[in-house]
Design a protein around this motif. Structure first.
Motif, PDB file in Angstrom:
ATOM      1  N   TYR A   1      16.614  16.823 -34.733  1.00  0.00           N
ATOM      2  CA  TYR A   1      17.973  16.306 -34.590  1.00  0.00           C
ATOM      3  C   TYR A   1      19.014  17.135 -35.393  1.00  0.00           C
ATOM      4  CZ  TYR A   1      22.086  13.347 -34.296  1.00  0.00           C
ATOM      5  OH  TYR A   1      23.154  12.836 -34.241  1.00  0.00           O
TER       6      TYR A   1
ATOM      7  N   HIS B   1      21.154  19.444 -31.948  1.00  0.00           N
ATOM      8  CA  HIS B   1      21.280  18.286 -31.086  1.00  0.00           C
ATOM      9  C   HIS B   1      22.683  18.791 -30.382  1.00  0.00           C
ATOM     10  CE1 HIS B   1      23.764  16.666 -34.511  1.00  0.00           C
ATOM     11  NE2 HIS B   1      24.485  16.097 -33.617  1.00  0.00           N
TER      12      HIS B   1
ATOM     13  N   GLU C   1      23.269  13.184 -27.603  1.00  0.00           N
ATOM     14  CA  GLU C   1      22.260  12.783 -28.483  1.00  0.00           C
ATOM     15  C   GLU C   1      23.078  12.361 -29.764  1.00  0.00           C
ATOM     16  OE1 GLU C   1      18.328  15.311 -28.329  1.00  0.00           O
ATOM     17  OE2 GLU C   1      20.009  16.669 -29.177  1.00  0.00           O
TER      18      GLU C   1
ATOM     19  N   LEU D   1      18.037   6.804 -33.862  1.00  0.00           N
ATOM     20  CA  LEU D   1      18.551   8.068 -33.142  1.00  0.00           C
ATOM     21  C   LEU D   1      18.007   7.665 -31.616  1.00  0.00           C
ATOM     22  CD1 LEU D   1      18.035   9.091 -36.083  1.00  0.00           C
ATOM     23  CD2 LEU D   1      17.230  11.288 -34.876  1.00  0.00           C
TER      24      LEU D   1
ATOM     25  N   VAL E   1      17.794  10.523 -28.695  1.00  0.00           N
ATOM     26  CA  VAL E   1      17.599  11.851 -28.378  1.00  0.00           C
ATOM     27  C   VAL E   1      17.272  12.191 -26.799  1.00  0.00           C
ATOM     28  CG1 VAL E   1      16.995  12.645 -30.923  1.00  0.00           C
ATOM     29  CG2 VAL E   1      15.420  12.107 -29.168  1.00  0.00           C
TER      30      VAL E   1
END
Length: 178
Positions: A54, A58, A63, A79, A81
């Motif tokens: 990440y 990202h 994200e 998170l 993603v």
């Protein structure tokens, strides 16, 4: 003399964009899961890889990462993603420190992640967890996630049952909790 009821601590969910946020995420996962479930360092390594991926690559439009704080102290994280398919997001590494459980922190983090995924144009959000994480499962169910499959595995030094959960973002859901 009348006493005032104790004030509920202030919970703030913010972007994980301050120095130390991502490092705290890795450290807290390692320490908390070891204390609660005796998971070994391979779990912390998995979280470190997710966080490193990440951090280094990202797309902020697709994200995001969030930290929950109670009275200015980090107590949780999550998170969102990109998944393997363009229309699918993944909720990753939800954590609420034991000291903050029962304050609605987990529900607020999941709600923030789901709202972000919907606003980013994803049609679906998935997550992988383990059946021993009962409190997290209740949060996912409250947010409208549905268990899609389970499979036994040996990870983090233990025999576990992995679970995949899915939320269809085209359906409006109301998260329960605080």
């Amino acid at each position: 003399m009348t006493s005032q009821p104790p004030q509920r601590p202030e919970v703030v969910v913010r972007q994980a964009d301050r120095p130390g946020d991502l490092g705290w995420t890795v450290m807290a996962h390692g320490e908390i899961y070891h204390r609660q479930f005796e998971w070994d360092a391979s779990f912390e390594a998995l979280v470190a890889q997710i966080v490193a991926d990440y951090a280094t690559d990202h797309d902020p439009a697709r994200e995001g990462a969030w930290i929950a704080e109670v009275d200015g102290e980090r107590v949780g994280c999550v998170l969102c993603v990109a998944g393997d398919e363009p229309a699918v997001a993944k909720l990753r590494i939800l954590l609420v420190a034991p000291t903050a459980r029962g304050l609605g922190v987990g529900s607020r983090l999941v709600e923030r992640c789901v709202t972000f995924a919907r606003d980013a144009g994803y049609r679906q959000i998935t997550l992988w967890t383990n059946d021993v994480l009962a409190s997290a499962r209740r949060i996912y169910e409250g947010a409208g996630f549905v268990l899609t499959d389970e499979e036994p595995h040996h990870s983090f030094g233990h025999d576990l049952v992995g679970q995949n959960w899915t939320l269809d973002l085209s359906v409006t859901t109301t998260a329960t909790g605080n």
